[in-house]
Motif scaffolding. Structure first.
Motif, PDB file in Angstrom:
ATOM      1  N   ASP A  78       0.813  -1.207  -0.132  1.00 16.57           N
ATOM      2  CA  ASP A  78      -0.061   0.051   0.001  1.00 16.57           C
ATOM      3  C   ASP A  78       0.835   1.159  -0.010  1.00 16.57           C
ATOM      4  O   ASP A  78       0.247   2.185  -0.373  1.00 16.57           O
ATOM      5  N   VAL A  79       2.008   1.200   0.615  1.00 19.56           N
ATOM      6  CA  VAL A  79       2.882   2.451   0.409  1.00 19.56           C
ATOM      7  C   VAL A  79       3.962   2.434  -0.601  1.00 19.56           C
ATOM      8  O   VAL A  79       4.790   3.264  -0.638  1.00 19.56           O
ATOM      9  N   GLY A  80       3.978   1.105  -1.293  1.00 19.80           N
ATOM     10  CA  GLY A  80       5.058   1.078  -2.383  1.00 19.80           C
ATOM     11  C   GLY A  80       6.438   0.900  -1.710  1.00 19.80           C
ATOM     12  O   GLY A  80       7.293   1.593  -2.556  1.00 19.80           O
ATOM     13  N   GLY A  81       6.814   0.701  -0.714  1.00 18.94           N
ATOM     14  CA  GLY A  81       8.019   0.365  -0.154  1.00 18.94           C
ATOM     15  C   GLY A  81       7.998  -0.245   0.921  1.00 18.94           C
ATOM     16  O   GLY A  81       7.202  -0.974   1.492  1.00 18.94           O
ATOM     17  N   LEU A  82       8.903   0.404   2.088  1.00 14.35           N
ATOM     18  CA  LEU A  82       9.031  -0.202   3.513  1.00 14.35           C
ATOM     19  C   LEU A  82       8.360   0.461   4.472  1.00 14.35           C
ATOM     20  O   LEU A  82       8.340   2.046   4.202  1.00 14.35           O
ATOM     21  N   HIS A  83       7.840  -0.273   5.559  1.00 13.44           N
ATOM     22  CA  HIS A  83       6.957   0.651   6.593  1.00 13.44           C
ATOM     23  C   HIS A  83       7.598  -0.189   7.746  1.00 13.44           C
ATOM     24  O   HIS A  83       8.172  -1.197   7.699  1.00 13.44           O
ATOM     25  N   GLN A  84       7.531   0.733   9.122  1.00 15.71           N
ATOM     26  CA  GLN A  84       8.102   0.110  10.104  1.00 15.71           C
ATOM     27  C   GLN A  84       7.562  -1.493  10.254  1.00 15.71           C
ATOM     28  O   GLN A  84       8.308  -2.087  10.971  1.00 15.71           O
ATOM     29  N   ASN A  85       6.352  -1.771   9.999  1.00 14.72           N
ATOM     30  CA  ASN A  85       5.802  -2.994  10.009  1.00 14.72           C
ATOM     31  C   ASN A  85       6.453  -4.070   9.491  1.00 14.72           C
ATOM     32  O   ASN A  85       6.506  -5.061   9.964  1.00 14.72           O
ATOM     33  N   ASP A  86       7.274  -3.803   8.390  1.00 14.99           N
ATOM     34  CA  ASP A  86       7.898  -4.896   7.761  1.00 14.99           C
ATOM     35  C   ASP A  86       9.030  -5.163   8.626  1.00 14.99           C
ATOM     36  O   ASP A  86       9.495  -6.423   8.644  1.00 14.99           O
ATOM     37  N   PHE A  87       9.924  -4.124   9.411  1.00 19.42           N
ATOM     38  CA  PHE A  87      10.926  -4.439  10.241  1.00 19.42           C
ATOM     39  C   PHE A  87      10.432  -5.117  11.363  1.00 19.42           C
ATOM     40  O   PHE A  87      11.035  -6.142  11.797  1.00 19.42           O
ATOM     41  N   ILE A  88       9.403  -5.041  11.943  1.00 25.10           N
ATOM     42  CA  ILE A  88       8.525  -5.676  13.141  1.00 25.10           C
ATOM     43  C   ILE A  88       8.435  -7.010  12.640  1.00 25.10           C
ATOM     44  O   ILE A  88       8.913  -8.056  13.297  1.00 25.10           O
ATOM     45  N   MET A  89       7.939  -7.473  11.592  1.00 25.11           N
ATOM     46  CA  MET A  89       7.645  -8.720  11.177  1.00 25.11           C
ATOM     47  C   MET A  89       8.948  -9.494  10.604  1.00 25.11           C
ATOM     48  O   MET A  89       9.049 -10.704  10.923  1.00 25.11           O
ATOM     49  N   ALA A  90       9.853  -8.681  10.223  1.00 28.13           N
ATOM     50  CA  ALA A  90      11.160  -9.517   9.835  1.00 28.13           C
ATOM     51  C   ALA A  90      11.747  -9.761  11.002  1.00 28.13           C
ATOM     52  O   ALA A  90      12.238 -11.058  11.318  1.00 28.13           O
ATOM     53  N   ALA A  91      11.524  -9.039  12.102  1.00 28.76           N
ATOM     54  CA  ALA A  91      12.303  -9.627  13.427  1.00 28.76           C
ATOM     55  C   ALA A  91      11.539 -10.586  14.067  1.00 28.76           C
ATOM     56  O   ALA A  91      11.941 -11.534  14.449  1.00 28.76           O
ATOM     57  N   ARG A  92      10.269 -10.552  13.728  1.00 24.56           N
ATOM     58  CA  ARG A  92       9.490 -11.629  14.406  1.00 24.56           C
ATOM     59  C   ARG A  92       9.517 -12.992  13.643  1.00 24.56           C
ATOM     60  O   ARG A  92       9.627 -14.099  14.134  1.00 24.56           O
ATOM     61  N   THR A  93       9.983 -12.917  12.565  1.00 27.89           N
ATOM     62  CA  THR A  93      10.176 -14.014  11.561  1.00 27.89           C
ATOM     63  C   THR A  93      11.435 -14.586  11.966  1.00 27.89           C
ATOM     64  O   THR A  93      11.677 -15.733  12.077  1.00 27.89           O
ATOM     65  N   ASP A  94      12.568 -13.727  12.484  1.00 25.87           N
ATOM     66  CA  ASP A  94      13.929 -14.527  13.139  1.00 25.87           C
ATOM     67  C   ASP A  94      13.500 -15.053  14.348  1.00 25.87           C
ATOM     68  O   ASP A  94      13.926 -16.296  14.577  1.00 25.87           O
ATOM     69  N   ASP A  95      12.646 -14.517  15.000  1.00 32.57           N
ATOM     70  CA  ASP A  95      12.297 -15.322  16.500  1.00 32.57           C
ATOM     71  C   ASP A  95      11.467 -16.544  16.295  1.00 32.57           C
ATOM     72  O   ASP A  95      11.981 -17.471  16.892  1.00 32.57           O
ATOM     73  N   ILE A  96      10.719 -16.634  15.170  1.00 32.72           N
ATOM     74  CA  ILE A  96      10.111 -17.630  14.944  1.00 32.72           C
ATOM     75  C   ILE A  96      11.048 -18.830  14.579  1.00 32.72           C
ATOM     76  O   ILE A  96      11.291 -20.062  15.003  1.00 32.72           O
ATOM     77  N   TYR A  97      12.013 -18.429  13.676  1.00 30.57           N
ATOM     78  CA  TYR A  97      12.969 -19.447  13.523  1.00 30.57           C
ATOM     79  C   TYR A  97      13.983 -19.939  14.338  1.00 30.57           C
ATOM     80  O   TYR A  97      14.160 -20.993  14.528  1.00 30.57           O
ATOM     81  N   ARG A  98      14.147 -19.027  15.236  1.00 29.75           N
ATOM     82  CA  ARG A  98      15.072 -19.191  16.739  1.00 29.75           C
ATOM     83  C   ARG A  98      14.354 -20.441  17.291  1.00 29.75           C
ATOM     84  O   ARG A  98      14.858 -21.111  17.990  1.00 29.75           O
ATOM     85  N   GLN A  99      13.109 -19.959  17.651  1.00 31.39           N
ATOM     86  CA  GLN A  99      12.072 -20.877  18.379  1.00 31.39           C
ATOM     87  C   GLN A  99      12.047 -22.320  17.874  1.00 31.39           C
ATOM     88  O   GLN A  99      12.161 -23.305  18.485  1.00 31.39           O
ATOM     89  N   GLN A 100      12.059 -22.273  16.545  1.00 30.57           N
ATOM     90  CA  GLN A 100      11.807 -23.996  15.848  1.00 30.57           C
ATOM     91  C   GLN A 100      12.968 -24.386  15.873  1.00 30.57           C
ATOM     92  O   GLN A 100      13.122 -25.680  15.638  1.00 30.57           O
TER      93      GLN A 100
END
Length: 116
Positions: free
Chosen positions: A92-114
């Motif tokens: 919707d913004v045609g680029g990066l938003h803070q939400n992308d960084f939040i979810m990238a960090a959360r993706t790393d956490d999911i990987y670490r947990q698994q």
């Protein structure tokens, strides 16, 4: 869970602008293993995760999908035998938003947990 991963995705209005280069630099420092790339003129965050088999890759894909659904913010996911490529950007913004960084960090956490 990292400080960034603990944050909640914030709603944005249609027509909002992407975050600035300075904001990208500051946020990227919190997720240094993610690559910043441009595809079709749109900046994105991308990372490749490796697994021992397809079962691990698909379980990770599903966990990231569940987290994305909870936040209403969805990545591009490419699941292959032994690896998953995750890309975050905000359509919707045609680029990066803070939400992308939040979810990238959360993706790393999911990987670490698994893979603990």
């Amino acid at each position: 869970m990292t400080e960034l991963a603990q944050q909640k995705c914030q709603p944005y209005q249609s027509g909002s602008s992407p975050i600035t280069a300075e904001e990208i630099t500051a946020l990227q420092a919190k997720i240094p293993d993610w690559n910043l790339l441009e595809y079709e003129g749109i900046p994105r965050l991308q990372k490749l995760y490796k697994f021992a088999n397809f079962q691990g890759a698909i379980a990770f894909t599903n966990a990231v999908g569940e987290a994305a659904e909870k936040e209403g913010h969805h990545p591009a996911l490419l699941t292959e035998w032994g690896k998953v490529t995750v890309s975050w950007w905000t359509h919707d913004v045609g680029g990066l938003h803070q939400n992308d960084f939040i979810m990238a960090a959360r993706t790393d956490d999911i990987y670490r947990q698994q893979n603990a």
